[in-house]
Design a protein around this motif. Structure first.
Motif, PDB file in Angstrom:
ATOM      1  N   ARG A   1       0.839  -1.193   0.000  1.00 42.53           N
ATOM      2  CA  ARG A   1       0.000   0.000   0.000  1.00 42.53           C
ATOM      3  C   ARG A   1       0.876   1.246   0.000  1.00 42.53           C
ATOM      4  O   ARG A   1       1.854   1.332   0.729  1.00 42.53           O
ATOM      5  CB  ARG A   1      -0.885  -0.002   1.240  1.00 42.53           C
ATOM      6  CG  ARG A   1      -1.875   1.133   1.267  1.00 42.53           C
ATOM      7  CD  ARG A   1      -2.821   0.924   2.446  1.00 42.53           C
ATOM      8  NE  ARG A   1      -3.906   1.866   2.422  1.00 42.53           N
ATOM      9  CZ  ARG A   1      -4.018   2.890   3.268  1.00 42.53           C
ATOM     10  NH1 ARG A   1      -3.095   3.078   4.186  1.00 42.53           N
ATOM     11  NH2 ARG A   1      -5.032   3.699   3.194  1.00 42.53           N
ATOM     12  N   ARG A   2       0.516   2.215  -0.814  1.00 46.35           N
ATOM     13  CA  ARG A   2       1.294   3.457  -0.893  1.00 46.35           C
ATOM     14  C   ARG A   2       1.033   4.319   0.349  1.00 46.35           C
ATOM     15  O   ARG A   2      -0.089   4.439   0.795  1.00 46.35           O
ATOM     16  CB  ARG A   2       0.930   4.226  -2.145  1.00 46.35           C
ATOM     17  CG  ARG A   2       1.300   3.467  -3.393  1.00 46.35           C
ATOM     18  CD  ARG A   2       0.895   4.220  -4.648  1.00 46.35           C
ATOM     19  NE  ARG A   2       1.074   3.390  -5.808  1.00 46.35           N
ATOM     20  CZ  ARG A   2       2.202   3.327  -6.515  1.00 46.35           C
ATOM     21  NH1 ARG A   2       3.226   4.063  -6.170  1.00 46.35           N
ATOM     22  NH2 ARG A   2       2.293   2.540  -7.558  1.00 46.35           N
ATOM     23  N   HIS A   3       2.107   4.916   0.869  1.00 44.97           N
ATOM     24  CA  HIS A   3       2.017   5.733   2.076  1.00 44.97           C
ATOM     25  C   HIS A   3       2.475   7.154   1.768  1.00 44.97           C
ATOM     26  O   HIS A   3       3.521   7.352   1.151  1.00 44.97           O
ATOM     27  CB  HIS A   3       2.913   5.153   3.183  1.00 44.97           C
ATOM     28  CG  HIS A   3       2.477   3.810   3.663  1.00 44.97           C
ATOM     29  ND1 HIS A   3       1.655   3.643   4.735  1.00 44.97           N
ATOM     30  CD2 HIS A   3       2.747   2.572   3.202  1.00 44.97           C
ATOM     31  CE1 HIS A   3       1.438   2.352   4.931  1.00 44.97           C
ATOM     32  NE2 HIS A   3       2.092   1.684   4.003  1.00 44.97           N
ATOM     33  N   SER A   4       1.705   8.128   2.217  1.00 38.71           N
ATOM     34  CA  SER A   4       2.069   9.524   1.971  1.00 38.71           C
ATOM     35  C   SER A   4       3.383   9.882   2.657  1.00 38.71           C
ATOM     36  O   SER A   4       4.163  10.677   2.138  1.00 38.71           O
ATOM     37  CB  SER A   4       0.948  10.460   2.438  1.00 38.71           C
ATOM     38  OG  SER A   4       0.712  10.311   3.824  1.00 38.71           O
TER      39      SER A   4
ATOM     40  N   GLY B   1       6.437   9.390   0.458  1.00 34.51           N
ATOM     41  CA  GLY B   1       6.395  10.007  -0.866  1.00 34.51           C
ATOM     42  C   GLY B   1       5.488   9.232  -1.824  1.00 34.51           C
ATOM     43  O   GLY B   1       5.735   9.180  -3.013  1.00 34.51           O
ATOM     44  N   TYR B   2       4.432   8.674  -1.284  1.00 36.07           N
ATOM     45  CA  TYR B   2       3.453   7.889  -2.052  1.00 36.07           C
ATOM     46  C   TYR B   2       4.087   6.689  -2.751  1.00 36.07           C
ATOM     47  O   TYR B   2       3.700   6.306  -3.835  1.00 36.07           O
ATOM     48  CB  TYR B   2       2.665   8.775  -3.016  1.00 36.07           C
ATOM     49  CG  TYR B   2       1.777   9.721  -2.260  1.00 36.07           C
ATOM     50  CD1 TYR B   2       0.571   9.286  -1.740  1.00 36.07           C
ATOM     51  CD2 TYR B   2       2.170  11.024  -2.019  1.00 36.07           C
ATOM     52  CE1 TYR B   2      -0.231  10.139  -1.002  1.00 36.07           C
ATOM     53  CE2 TYR B   2       1.367  11.890  -1.287  1.00 36.07           C
ATOM     54  CZ  TYR B   2       0.163  11.433  -0.793  1.00 36.07           C
ATOM     55  OH  TYR B   2      -0.633  12.280  -0.058  1.00 36.07           O
ATOM     56  N   LEU B   3       5.064   6.100  -2.086  1.00 40.69           N
ATOM     57  CA  LEU B   3       5.641   4.833  -2.529  1.00 40.69           C
ATOM     58  C   LEU B   3       5.153   3.753  -1.578  1.00 40.69           C
ATOM     59  O   LEU B   3       4.824   4.026  -0.424  1.00 40.69           O
ATOM     60  CB  LEU B   3       7.169   4.882  -2.476  1.00 40.69           C
ATOM     61  CG  LEU B   3       7.868   5.869  -3.387  1.00 40.69           C
ATOM     62  CD1 LEU B   3       9.347   5.915  -3.061  1.00 40.69           C
ATOM     63  CD2 LEU B   3       7.648   5.502  -4.837  1.00 40.69           C
ATOM     64  N   SER B   4       5.139   2.531  -2.066  1.00 39.19           N
ATOM     65  CA  SER B   4       4.850   1.423  -1.155  1.00 39.19           C
ATOM     66  C   SER B   4       6.098   1.194  -0.311  1.00 39.19           C
ATOM     67  O   SER B   4       7.208   1.580  -0.702  1.00 39.19           O
ATOM     68  CB  SER B   4       4.502   0.170  -1.940  1.00 39.19           C
ATOM     69  OG  SER B   4       5.658  -0.350  -2.561  1.00 39.19           O
ATOM     70  N   PRO B   5       5.955   0.573   0.844  1.00 38.05           N
ATOM     71  CA  PRO B   5       7.143   0.289   1.655  1.00 38.05           C
ATOM     72  C   PRO B   5       8.186  -0.533   0.895  1.00 38.05           C
ATOM     73  O   PRO B   5       9.388  -0.302   1.058  1.00 38.05           O
ATOM     74  CB  PRO B   5       6.580  -0.485   2.845  1.00 38.05           C
ATOM     75  CG  PRO B   5       5.192   0.051   2.992  1.00 38.05           C
ATOM     76  CD  PRO B   5       4.724   0.261   1.582  1.00 38.05           C
ATOM     77  N   MET B   6       7.744  -1.453   0.047  1.00 40.01           N
ATOM     78  CA  MET B   6       8.692  -2.248  -0.733  1.00 40.01           C
ATOM     79  C   MET B   6       9.453  -1.362  -1.717  1.00 40.01           C
ATOM     80  O   MET B   6      10.670  -1.484  -1.861  1.00 40.01           O
ATOM     81  CB  MET B   6       7.963  -3.364  -1.478  1.00 40.01           C
ATOM     82  CG  MET B   6       7.433  -4.451  -0.557  1.00 40.01           C
ATOM     83  SD  MET B   6       6.415  -5.672  -1.380  1.00 40.01           S
ATOM     84  CE  MET B   6       7.599  -6.454  -2.449  1.00 40.01           C
ATOM     85  N   GLU B   7       8.745  -0.449  -2.405  1.00 38.94           N
ATOM     86  CA  GLU B   7       9.398   0.454  -3.357  1.00 38.94           C
ATOM     87  C   GLU B   7      10.364   1.395  -2.636  1.00 38.94           C
ATOM     88  O   GLU B   7      11.471   1.637  -3.103  1.00 38.94           O
ATOM     89  CB  GLU B   7       8.355   1.273  -4.105  1.00 38.94           C
ATOM     90  CG  GLU B   7       7.495   0.478  -5.048  1.00 38.94           C
ATOM     91  CD  GLU B   7       6.317   1.276  -5.571  1.00 38.94           C
ATOM     92  OE1 GLU B   7       5.892   0.988  -6.702  1.00 38.94           O
ATOM     93  OE2 GLU B   7       5.809   2.165  -4.859  1.00 38.94           O
TER      94      GLU B   7
END
Length: 59
Positions: free
Chosen positions: A32-35, A38-44
């Motif tokens: 899930r993307r997190h603000s 920087g609106y990346l998923s934790p994996m990204e």
């Protein structure tokens, strides 16, 4: 979690409820993307962090 997954939902067994909760937590914690990231998923975010660290070491 309650608003996104469990809202007015009935499960037929405890096993089914646990499986749904586990799947949602896996999604939330990994994809899930997190603000705050920087609106990346934790994996990204983690992948970028490791890539940036390797590039700094090589430089």
């Amino acid at each position: 979690m309650q608003r996104e997954t469990m809202h007015q939902r009935l499960f037929s067994t405890m096993r089914q409820a646990r499986l749904e909760i586990f799947q949602w937590l896996t999604y939330y914690n990994a994809r899930r993307r997190h603000s705050a990231l920087g609106y990346l998923s934790p994996m990204e975010f983690e992948q970028q962090h490791h890539t940036a660290g390797k590039l700094q070491l090589a430089a």
